[in-house]
Design a protein around this motif. Structure first.
Motif, mmCIF file in Angstrom:
data_model
loop_
_atom_site.group_PDB
_atom_site.id
_atom_site.type_symbol
_atom_site.label_atom_id
_atom_site.label_comp_id
_atom_site.label_asym_id
_atom_site.label_seq_id
_atom_site.Cartn_x
_atom_site.Cartn_y
_atom_site.Cartn_z
ATOM 1 N N ALA A 59 0.769 -1.342 0.087
ATOM 2 C CA ALA A 59 0.221 0.015 0.028
ATOM 3 C C ALA A 59 0.699 1.300 0.116
ATOM 4 O O ALA A 59 0.409 2.126 -0.841
ATOM 5 C CB ALA A 59 -1.042 0.113 1.398
ATOM 6 N N ILE A 60 2.022 1.324 0.906
ATOM 7 C CA ILE A 60 2.687 2.410 0.948
ATOM 8 C C ILE A 60 3.680 2.686 -0.412
ATOM 9 O O ILE A 60 3.795 3.685 -0.683
ATOM 10 C CB ILE A 60 3.706 2.549 2.140
ATOM 11 C CG1 ILE A 60 3.771 3.896 2.635
ATOM 12 C CG2 ILE A 60 4.933 1.648 1.904
ATOM 13 C CD1 ILE A 60 4.359 3.984 4.055
ATOM 14 N N GLN A 61 3.907 1.415 -1.194
ATOM 15 C CA GLN A 61 4.727 1.620 -2.413
ATOM 16 C C GLN A 61 3.723 2.324 -3.283
ATOM 17 O O GLN A 61 4.207 3.179 -4.057
ATOM 18 C CB GLN A 61 4.912 0.467 -2.788
ATOM 19 C CG GLN A 61 5.748 0.225 -4.292
ATOM 20 C CD GLN A 61 6.449 -1.075 -4.538
ATOM 21 O OE1 GLN A 61 6.641 -1.917 -3.760
ATOM 22 N NE2 GLN A 61 6.840 -1.142 -5.736
ATOM 23 N N GLU A 62 2.392 1.890 -3.338
ATOM 24 C CA GLU A 62 1.633 2.529 -4.410
ATOM 25 C C GLU A 62 1.313 4.139 -4.038
ATOM 26 O O GLU A 62 1.258 4.942 -5.064
ATOM 27 C CB GLU A 62 0.238 2.002 -4.142
ATOM 28 C CG GLU A 62 -0.669 2.227 -5.310
ATOM 29 C CD GLU A 62 -0.441 1.932 -6.743
ATOM 30 O OE1 GLU A 62 -1.197 2.375 -7.516
ATOM 31 O OE2 GLU A 62 0.320 0.872 -6.804
ATOM 32 N N LEU A 63 1.236 4.527 -2.692
ATOM 33 C CA LEU A 63 1.019 5.722 -2.405
ATOM 34 C C LEU A 63 2.272 6.629 -2.737
ATOM 35 O O LEU A 63 2.487 7.664 -3.283
ATOM 36 C CB LEU A 63 0.996 5.862 -0.860
ATOM 37 C CG LEU A 63 -0.241 5.577 -0.554
ATOM 38 C CD1 LEU A 63 -0.740 5.330 1.171
ATOM 39 C CD2 LEU A 63 -1.708 6.466 -1.110
ATOM 40 N N ASN A 64 3.671 6.013 -2.426
ATOM 41 C CA ASN A 64 4.675 6.488 -2.749
ATOM 42 C C ASN A 64 4.909 6.804 -4.339
ATOM 43 O O ASN A 64 5.424 7.896 -4.881
ATOM 44 C CB ASN A 64 6.000 5.431 -2.212
ATOM 45 C CG ASN A 64 7.204 6.366 -1.949
ATOM 46 O OD1 ASN A 64 7.405 7.779 -1.781
ATOM 47 N ND2 ASN A 64 8.494 5.744 -1.928
ATOM 48 N N LYS A 65 4.632 5.745 -5.249
ATOM 49 C CA LYS A 65 4.617 5.893 -6.586
ATOM 50 C C LYS A 65 3.743 7.086 -7.104
ATOM 51 O O LYS A 65 3.973 7.986 -7.899
ATOM 52 C CB LYS A 65 4.243 4.446 -7.107
ATOM 53 C CG LYS A 65 4.333 4.689 -8.713
ATOM 54 C CD LYS A 65 3.994 3.212 -9.352
ATOM 55 C CE LYS A 65 2.376 2.977 -9.279
ATOM 56 N NZ LYS A 65 2.107 1.770 -10.014
ATOM 57 N N ASN A 66 2.322 6.997 -6.510
ATOM 58 C CA ASN A 66 1.561 8.181 -7.049
ATOM 59 C C ASN A 66 1.670 9.490 -6.628
ATOM 60 O O ASN A 66 1.382 10.301 -7.488
ATOM 61 C CB ASN A 66 0.170 7.671 -6.619
ATOM 62 C CG ASN A 66 -0.470 6.555 -6.980
ATOM 63 O OD1 ASN A 66 -0.024 6.103 -8.256
ATOM 64 N ND2 ASN A 66 -1.330 5.707 -6.446
ATOM 65 N N TYR A 67 2.264 9.680 -5.393
ATOM 66 C CA TYR A 67 2.349 10.819 -4.986
ATOM 67 C C TYR A 67 3.841 11.658 -4.979
ATOM 68 O O TYR A 67 4.183 12.743 -4.956
ATOM 69 C CB TYR A 67 1.916 11.196 -3.349
ATOM 70 C CG TYR A 67 0.218 10.970 -3.306
ATOM 71 C CD1 TYR A 67 -0.336 12.072 -3.796
ATOM 72 C CD2 TYR A 67 -0.197 9.670 -3.185
ATOM 73 C CE1 TYR A 67 -1.459 11.967 -3.634
ATOM 74 C CE2 TYR A 67 -1.403 9.448 -3.245
ATOM 75 C CZ TYR A 67 -2.376 10.759 -3.435
ATOM 76 O OH TYR A 67 -3.747 10.606 -3.374
ATOM 77 N N ASN A 71 8.748 4.258 -7.253
ATOM 78 C CA ASN A 71 8.115 2.985 -7.425
ATOM 79 C C ASN A 71 8.882 2.032 -6.291
ATOM 80 O O ASN A 71 9.275 1.091 -6.753
ATOM 81 C CB ASN A 71 7.999 2.504 -8.589
ATOM 82 C CG ASN A 71 6.927 1.323 -8.751
ATOM 83 O OD1 ASN A 71 6.103 0.912 -7.775
ATOM 84 N ND2 ASN A 71 7.076 0.546 -9.722
ATOM 85 N N LYS A 72 8.601 2.359 -4.903
ATOM 86 C CA LYS A 72 9.325 1.627 -3.852
ATOM 87 C C LYS A 72 8.652 1.812 -2.680
ATOM 88 O O LYS A 72 8.105 3.050 -2.293
ATOM 89 C CB LYS A 72 10.736 1.820 -3.771
ATOM 90 C CG LYS A 72 11.060 3.255 -3.493
ATOM 91 C CD LYS A 72 12.821 3.281 -3.486
ATOM 92 C CE LYS A 72 13.086 4.618 -2.624
ATOM 93 N NZ LYS A 72 14.220 4.752 -2.740
ATOM 94 N N PRO A 73 8.503 0.710 -1.798
ATOM 95 C CA PRO A 73 8.095 1.085 -0.468
ATOM 96 C C PRO A 73 9.098 1.969 0.672
ATOM 97 O O PRO A 73 10.065 2.233 0.034
ATOM 98 C CB PRO A 73 7.999 -0.361 0.026
ATOM 99 C CG PRO A 73 8.977 -1.219 -0.441
ATOM 100 C CD PRO A 73 9.010 -0.507 -1.949
ATOM 101 N N PHE A 79 1.023 13.048 4.722
ATOM 102 C CA PHE A 79 0.211 13.683 4.098
ATOM 103 C C PHE A 79 -0.487 14.912 4.724
ATOM 104 O O PHE A 79 -1.528 14.637 5.438
ATOM 105 C CB PHE A 79 -0.839 12.850 3.146
ATOM 106 C CG PHE A 79 -0.379 11.815 2.372
ATOM 107 C CD1 PHE A 79 0.079 12.068 1.137
ATOM 108 C CD2 PHE A 79 0.000 10.474 2.880
ATOM 109 C CE1 PHE A 79 0.651 11.158 0.098
ATOM 110 C CE2 PHE A 79 0.623 9.505 2.070
ATOM 111 C CZ PHE A 79 0.554 9.964 0.740
ATOM 112 N N PRO A 80 0.228 16.074 4.898
ATOM 113 C CA PRO A 80 0.118 17.070 5.509
ATOM 114 C C PRO A 80 -1.289 17.635 4.880
ATOM 115 O O PRO A 80 -1.582 17.764 3.761
ATOM 116 C CB PRO A 80 0.958 18.310 5.899
ATOM 117 C CG PRO A 80 2.187 17.533 4.603
ATOM 118 C CD PRO A 80 1.695 16.235 4.251
ATOM 119 N N SER A 81 -2.098 18.212 5.737
ATOM 120 C CA SER A 81 -3.502 18.977 5.237
ATOM 121 C C SER A 81 -3.050 20.383 4.864
ATOM 122 O O SER A 81 -3.746 21.171 4.144
ATOM 123 C CB SER A 81 -4.586 18.915 6.284
ATOM 124 O OG SER A 81 -5.171 17.557 6.210
#
Length: 174
Positions: A59-67, A71-73, A79-81
């Motif tokens: 899950a964190i790899q996907e977030l890291n890739k997207n944001y 593309n790695k964990p 994710f600050p507001s």
């Protein structure tokens, strides 16, 4: 009984993946005091909300890739507001009654476990360190520049020391 002048801090811990259900189901007793101590030491006086998500490498790899385009964990993502400059203005306008959502901290079980093994550290202490690290990111701190890294690491060491956790940057078993 809490002091009425004390800010209301709502910290929600979300167990997102079953890997966090074992071996130790006492994550709140580790993470909540660390989060509160971080805000206390930074003299955060605004009522706030933070979500801490206990997730896994996939899950964190996907977030890291997207944001972040990586593309790695990784061990922790924040994710600050608020943008860093907004944190300061929100802090200064502390009279507002509306709680501020500071953001989300996501922690990856497998990476944290492997780092703790590789670094000969207690998993629990490493987890607390990364929770503090993630919350500092929510408050606008970063470590992109060397001088910023020194400030952030010094804060981490100070906060962890008050929680009876040794300096995580020293080469030793803790």
């Amino acid at each position: 009984m809490s002091d009425p002048a004390e800010p209301s801090i709502e910290i929600t811990i979300i167990v997102d993946k079953p890997c966090w259900e074992k071996p130790l189901p006492h994550w709140e007793s580790l993470i909540l005091p660390a989060a509160r101590e971080t805000l206390r030491q930074l003299k955060w006086i605004k009522s706030s909300e933070i979500n801490i998500v206990l997730s896994d490498d996939a899950a964190i790899q996907e977030l890291n890739k997207n944001y972040r385009g990586l593309n790695k964990p990784t061990n922790v993502l924040s994710f600050p507001s608020l943008e860093p400059e907004e944190v300061s203005s929100v802090y200064k306008s502390a009279k507002e009654e509306i709680p501020i959502v500071l953001g989300d901290v996501i922690l990856a079980f497998e990476t944290i476990r492997q780092e703790s093994l590789d670094q000969k550290k207690s998993f629990e202490k490493h987890l607390v360190h990364l929770a503090v690290h993630g919350i500092l990111h929510l408050l606008g701190f970063d470590h992109e520049k060397d001088e910023d890294a020194v400030i952030m690491e010094s804060l981490e060491i100070q906060i962890l020391s008050s929680l009876m956790i040794p300096n995580p940057y020293e080469e030793c078993k803790n």
